[in-house]
Structure formats: structure tokens, C-alpha cells
Design a protein around this motif. Structure first.
Motif, PDB file in Angstrom:
ATOM      1  N   VAL A   1      37.472  45.206  21.136  1.00 59.31           N
ATOM      2  CA  VAL A   1      38.387  45.121  22.275  1.00 59.31           C
ATOM      3  C   VAL A   1      38.212  43.779  22.978  1.00 59.31           C
ATOM      4  O   VAL A   1      37.087  43.351  23.263  1.00 59.31           O
ATOM      5  CB  VAL A   1      38.134  46.253  23.295  1.00 59.31           C
ATOM      6  CG1 VAL A   1      39.057  46.098  24.505  1.00 59.31           C
ATOM      7  CG2 VAL A   1      38.332  47.612  22.652  1.00 59.31           C
ATOM      8  N   LEU A   2      39.336  43.129  23.267  1.00 55.35           N
ATOM      9  CA  LEU A   2      39.347  41.924  24.088  1.00 55.35           C
ATOM     10  C   LEU A   2      39.872  42.300  25.466  1.00 55.35           C
ATOM     11  O   LEU A   2      41.023  42.706  25.615  1.00 55.35           O
ATOM     12  CB  LEU A   2      40.248  40.856  23.455  1.00 55.35           C
ATOM     13  CG  LEU A   2      40.489  39.594  24.290  1.00 55.35           C
ATOM     14  CD1 LEU A   2      39.170  38.881  24.598  1.00 55.35           C
ATOM     15  CD2 LEU A   2      41.458  38.646  23.598  1.00 55.35           C
ATOM     16  N   ASP A   3      39.019  42.170  26.469  1.00 52.44           N
ATOM     17  CA  ASP A   3      39.364  42.471  27.864  1.00 52.44           C
ATOM     18  C   ASP A   3      39.756  41.162  28.549  1.00 52.44           C
ATOM     19  O   ASP A   3      38.912  40.297  28.787  1.00 52.44           O
ATOM     20  CB  ASP A   3      38.151  43.112  28.541  1.00 52.44           C
ATOM     21  CG  ASP A   3      38.351  43.393  30.027  1.00 52.44           C
ATOM     22  OD1 ASP A   3      39.359  42.931  30.604  1.00 52.44           O
ATOM     23  OD2 ASP A   3      37.480  44.050  30.619  1.00 52.44           O
ATOM     24  N   MET A   4      41.058  41.022  28.866  1.00 53.95           N
ATOM     25  CA  MET A   4      41.547  39.817  29.535  1.00 53.95           C
ATOM     26  C   MET A   4      42.161  40.195  30.875  1.00 53.95           C
ATOM     27  O   MET A   4      43.086  41.004  30.940  1.00 53.95           O
ATOM     28  CB  MET A   4      42.575  39.078  28.672  1.00 53.95           C
ATOM     29  CG  MET A   4      42.020  38.521  27.378  1.00 53.95           C
ATOM     30  SD  MET A   4      43.121  37.306  26.595  1.00 53.95           S
ATOM     31  CE  MET A   4      42.630  35.795  27.431  1.00 53.95           C
ATOM     32  N   GLU A   5      41.623  39.600  31.919  1.00 55.25           N
ATOM     33  CA  GLU A   5      42.117  39.822  33.270  1.00 55.25           C
ATOM     34  C   GLU A   5      41.752  38.618  34.119  1.00 55.25           C
ATOM     35  O   GLU A   5      40.967  37.765  33.703  1.00 55.25           O
ATOM     36  CB  GLU A   5      41.537  41.113  33.851  1.00 55.25           C
ATOM     37  CG  GLU A   5      40.020  41.228  33.744  1.00 55.25           C
ATOM     38  CD  GLU A   5      39.524  42.625  34.079  1.00 55.25           C
ATOM     39  OE1 GLU A   5      39.453  42.936  35.283  1.00 55.25           O
ATOM     40  OE2 GLU A   5      39.184  43.398  33.146  1.00 55.25           O
ATOM     41  N   TRP A   6      42.344  38.523  35.301  1.00 54.96           N
ATOM     42  CA  TRP A   6      41.983  37.438  36.196  1.00 54.96           C
ATOM     43  C   TRP A   6      40.583  37.652  36.757  1.00 54.96           C
ATOM     44  O   TRP A   6      40.121  38.799  36.848  1.00 54.96           O
ATOM     45  CB  TRP A   6      42.983  37.330  37.347  1.00 54.96           C
ATOM     46  CG  TRP A   6      44.375  36.964  36.970  1.00 54.96           C
ATOM     47  CD1 TRP A   6      45.516  37.641  37.287  1.00 54.96           C
ATOM     48  CD2 TRP A   6      44.801  35.811  36.231  1.00 54.96           C
ATOM     49  NE1 TRP A   6      46.625  36.988  36.778  1.00 54.96           N
ATOM     50  CE2 TRP A   6      46.212  35.863  36.134  1.00 54.96           C
ATOM     51  CE3 TRP A   6      44.130  34.732  35.639  1.00 54.96           C
ATOM     52  CZ2 TRP A   6      46.960  34.882  35.471  1.00 54.96           C
ATOM     53  CZ3 TRP A   6      44.871  33.767  34.966  1.00 54.96           C
ATOM     54  CH2 TRP A   6      46.262  33.844  34.891  1.00 54.96           C
ATOM     55  N   THR A   7      39.915  36.560  37.130  1.00 57.51           N
ATOM     56  CA  THR A   7      38.535  36.652  37.626  1.00 57.51           C
ATOM     57  C   THR A   7      38.399  35.924  38.962  1.00 57.51           C
ATOM     58  O   THR A   7      37.656  34.953  39.091  1.00 57.51           O
ATOM     59  CB  THR A   7      37.561  36.053  36.601  1.00 57.51           C
ATOM     60  OG1 THR A   7      37.966  34.698  36.304  1.00 57.51           O
ATOM     61  CG2 THR A   7      37.556  36.866  35.314  1.00 57.51           C
ATOM     62  N   PRO A   8      39.107  36.387  39.999  1.00 53.69           N
ATOM     63  CA  PRO A   8      39.096  35.674  41.277  1.00 53.69           C
ATOM     64  C   PRO A   8      37.751  35.689  42.000  1.00 53.69           C
ATOM     65  O   PRO A   8      37.509  34.851  42.879  1.00 53.69           O
ATOM     66  CB  PRO A   8      40.159  36.412  42.097  1.00 53.69           C
ATOM     67  CG  PRO A   8      40.196  37.790  41.507  1.00 53.69           C
ATOM     68  CD  PRO A   8      39.951  37.598  40.041  1.00 53.69           C
ATOM     69  N   PHE A   9      36.876  36.604  41.627  1.00 55.09           N
ATOM     70  CA  PHE A   9      35.583  36.701  42.313  1.00 55.09           C
ATOM     71  C   PHE A   9      34.432  36.162  41.470  1.00 55.09           C
ATOM     72  O   PHE A   9      33.268  36.310  41.840  1.00 55.09           O
ATOM     73  CB  PHE A   9      35.313  38.161  42.696  1.00 55.09           C
ATOM     74  CG  PHE A   9      36.419  38.762  43.520  1.00 55.09           C
ATOM     75  CD1 PHE A   9      36.655  38.326  44.813  1.00 55.09           C
ATOM     76  CD2 PHE A   9      37.237  39.750  42.986  1.00 55.09           C
ATOM     77  CE1 PHE A   9      37.688  38.868  45.577  1.00 55.09           C
ATOM     78  CE2 PHE A   9      38.261  40.297  43.723  1.00 55.09           C
ATOM     79  CZ  PHE A   9      38.489  39.856  45.031  1.00 55.09           C
ATOM     80  N   SER A  10      34.747  35.543  40.350  1.00 56.62           N
ATOM     81  CA  SER A  10      33.699  34.957  39.524  1.00 56.62           C
ATOM     82  C   SER A  10      33.025  33.806  40.268  1.00 56.62           C
ATOM     83  O   SER A  10      33.703  32.975  40.879  1.00 56.62           O
ATOM     84  CB  SER A  10      34.292  34.431  38.212  1.00 56.62           C
ATOM     85  OG  SER A  10      33.338  33.658  37.510  1.00 56.62           O
ATOM     86  N   PRO A  11      31.693  33.722  40.237  1.00 58.10           N
ATOM     87  CA  PRO A  11      31.008  32.613  40.917  1.00 58.10           C
ATOM     88  C   PRO A  11      31.148  31.284  40.186  1.00 58.10           C
ATOM     89  O   PRO A  11      30.833  30.235  40.746  1.00 58.10           O
ATOM     90  CB  PRO A  11      29.545  33.069  40.945  1.00 58.10           C
ATOM     91  CG  PRO A  11      29.419  33.998  39.784  1.00 58.10           C
ATOM     92  CD  PRO A  11      30.740  34.681  39.669  1.00 58.10           C
ATOM     93  N   THR A  12      31.627  31.304  38.949  1.00 56.57           N
ATOM     94  CA  THR A  12      31.654  30.082  38.146  1.00 56.57           C
ATOM     95  C   THR A  12      33.005  29.742  37.541  1.00 56.57           C
ATOM     96  O   THR A  12      33.196  28.613  37.071  1.00 56.57           O
ATOM     97  CB  THR A  12      30.635  30.175  36.990  1.00 56.57           C
ATOM     98  OG1 THR A  12      30.934  31.335  36.202  1.00 56.57           O
ATOM     99  CG2 THR A  12      29.217  30.280  37.522  1.00 56.57           C
ATOM    100  N   CYS A  13      33.974  30.660  37.524  1.00 54.44           N
ATOM    101  CA  CYS A  13      35.232  30.383  36.825  1.00 54.44           C
ATOM    102  C   CYS A  13      36.367  31.215  37.405  1.00 54.44           C
ATOM    103  O   CYS A  13      36.472  32.405  37.115  1.00 54.44           O
ATOM    104  CB  CYS A  13      35.092  30.660  35.334  1.00 54.44           C
ATOM    105  SG  CYS A  13      36.591  30.298  34.384  1.00 54.44           S
ATOM    106  N   THR A  14      37.212  30.578  38.191  1.00 57.07           N
ATOM    107  CA  THR A  14      38.362  31.264  38.781  1.00 57.07           C
ATOM    108  C   THR A  14      39.690  30.622  38.364  1.00 57.07           C
ATOM    109  O   THR A  14      40.726  30.906  38.962  1.00 57.07           O
ATOM    110  CB  THR A  14      38.262  31.258  40.323  1.00 57.07           C
ATOM    111  OG1 THR A  14      38.208  29.898  40.775  1.00 57.07           O
ATOM    112  CG2 THR A  14      37.031  32.011  40.798  1.00 57.07           C
TER     113      THR A  14
END
Length: 263
Positions: free
Chosen positions: A144-157
């Protein structure tokens, strides 16, 4: 570009350093009969007349947050499949992956592993890392490839253009399909799916999140195979809350789907 994928993949595997993941048991166990779900919900939604209870085959997805799982009890109470977080990006293995993978396998719960995509790392690197981590086991569910936005990532938004996102998805999917011999599944959320027109990636099984309405209403009637309908599920055998999903079909459909996709 796609012709370069196998070559790039070979280079990635050759170049990847670091210690290999610890050996894991890889014995496959035949899927048990589907048991009637005996679930609760800490924050139930009202789906009206078209809810998850109309689907007989239920399962879970889980990660490091679920630290205490009695898999046999969970199976007896209606967990018919499990998607387990394995990797994120190119260097993070979920700390509970090996325990969950072994536990589900020993209890006879059909299991698959998912990768959380990191938008600041090449897809080929991430695919190589997933392959080094997740064993190739007969009877497992597809990758499974889980793709979603990551607005709260500390390193990649970052939010790249839809065509770039779909291209990266195809690279990852092509590599893991070639290795495991199974058509992968794409997991997505409503906003990410719509904004990036993920249906254009190709003819893949989709696992879609929709916690307030049936996915047929939210995703414009596009076909889905799995529906994640809550993240606050309560299941005997699992400490705390857990995501619950359903399969789109009858028990007989599920048996046929397993035979075709989990061989």
C-alpha cells in the motif's frame, strides 16, 4: 521515464547503506472465515442508511500507537484483515511493525504493509527502503502507498504540482509491483485525492478515507476497494482506539479478492 525505473531501482538498492532490518518470520497462514464485527466507536459518525454496517468484511490499520494487540481476540471479534504501517520516507521503520506483522500472521489475519510517502525524498529511494523492510510472503495483502498532505511534518510540508505527485506515485508503484508481483493499493484522503486527481495515476485498487459520509458520496462515485470509516474504533483485543475499514463486497467477494490479490 518509466523505462528508466528498473535501472534506477537497481542503482538505489546497490547504493543503499546501513544495517539491514532484522530477520522476520515469513510463514503464511491461510485466511480464517469472516467473523461478525463486534466493534464500538469512541466518536461514532452518523452515515444514515448507507453505512459501514452494510459491509460484512471489516478490518483495521494500525501503527506504533497500537502497542498492545491480542490478535486472536481481535480476529474472533471481526478483524478480517490488517494493514500495518511499515515505513515512512526512506529511513523510518515503524517501531511496532515487526510485532504487528508477526502477531497478525500467527493469528491468521490477512496482513499487508503500508508506506507513508514523504514528499521531500525521491520515490525510488522510498520504494527501495520499503522493499528492504517488508518481506515477500505468500498470502500477504498487496503493498500500500499512503499519499496525503503533511502540513504538520517537522521537516517536509511542501505541496508539489499534481502531475509531479502522480509521477512520483507511479515510480513507487511500478517498483514495488515488480518486486512483490502484486498490483499495489493506493490510500488517500478526500482533499489529497481531489486536488491531485489521483484517479489518473492508473487502474489501481483504492483505499479511501471518509469518516463523515459514504465514499460513494464524497469521491464522486469513483470505485474503491477499502473504506476507512473511523479512526476512533474500539475493538476487543486492541488497547485504545484504532482505525477501522471495510471491504467493498460480500464474504464471497472477499474470498475471491484474496485469491486473486493475496496469492
Amino acid at each position: 521515464m518509466l523505462r528508466l525505473v528498473p535501472f534506477l531501482f537497481a542503482l538505489m538498492l546497490a547504493a543503499c547503506g546501513g544495517r539491514a532490518p532484522a530477520p522476520m518470520d515469513t510463514g503464511a497462514i491461510p485466511a480464517p472465515p469472516v467473523n461478525r464485527p463486534n466493534f464500538g466507536d469512541a466518536d461514532p459518525a452518523s452515515f444514515g442508511r448507507n453505512g459501514p454496517e452494510d459491509h460484512p468484511v471489516h478490518g483495521i490499520d494500525l501503527a506504533r500507537f497500537q502497542t498492545d494487540v491480542d490478535w486472536r481476540q481481535a480476529r474472533a471479534n471481526g478483524v478480517s484483515f490488517a494493514f500495518i504501517k511499515a515505513t515512512e520516507g526512506g529511513d523510518l521503520v515503524d517501531p511496532m511493525f515487526r510485532d504487528h506483522w508477526r502477531g497478525a500472521g500467527r493469528a491468521g489475519v490477512p496482513r499487508g504493509a503500508y508506506h507513508f510517502f514523504y514528499h521531500c525524498r525521491p520515490a525510488a529511494e522510498q520504494a527501495a527502503f520499503y522493499i528492504r523492510t517488508v518481506p515477500r510472503v505468500a498470502g500477504s495483502l498487496p503493498p500500500v502507498l499512503d499519499m496525503e498532505w503533511t502540513p504538520f511534518s517537522p521537516t517536509c510540508t511542501i505541496r508539489r504540482a499534481p502531475d509531479v505527485i502522480r509521477s512520483e506515485a507511479r515510480i513507487f508503484l511500478d517498483i514495488v509491483e515488480a518486486h512483490y508481483g502484486k498490483r499495489p493499493i493506493i490510500y488517500s484522503t478526500v482533499d489529497f485525492y481531489r486536488e491531485n486527481q489521483m484517479w489518473k495515476v492508473g487502474n489501481y485498487p483504492f483505499w479511501l478515507r471518509s469518516v463523515a459520509a459514504h465514499p460513494d458520496e464524497v469521491y464522486g462515485g469513483r470505485h474503491w476497494t477499502f473504506w476507512q470509516y473511523t479512526s476512533t474504533g474500539l475493538i476487543p483485543g486492541i488497547a485504545g482506539e484504532v482505525d477501522i475499514n471495510v471491504f467493498d463486497g460480500s464474504r464471497e467477494d472477499w474470498a475471491r479478492w484474496l485469491a486473486a490479490h493475496a496469492g
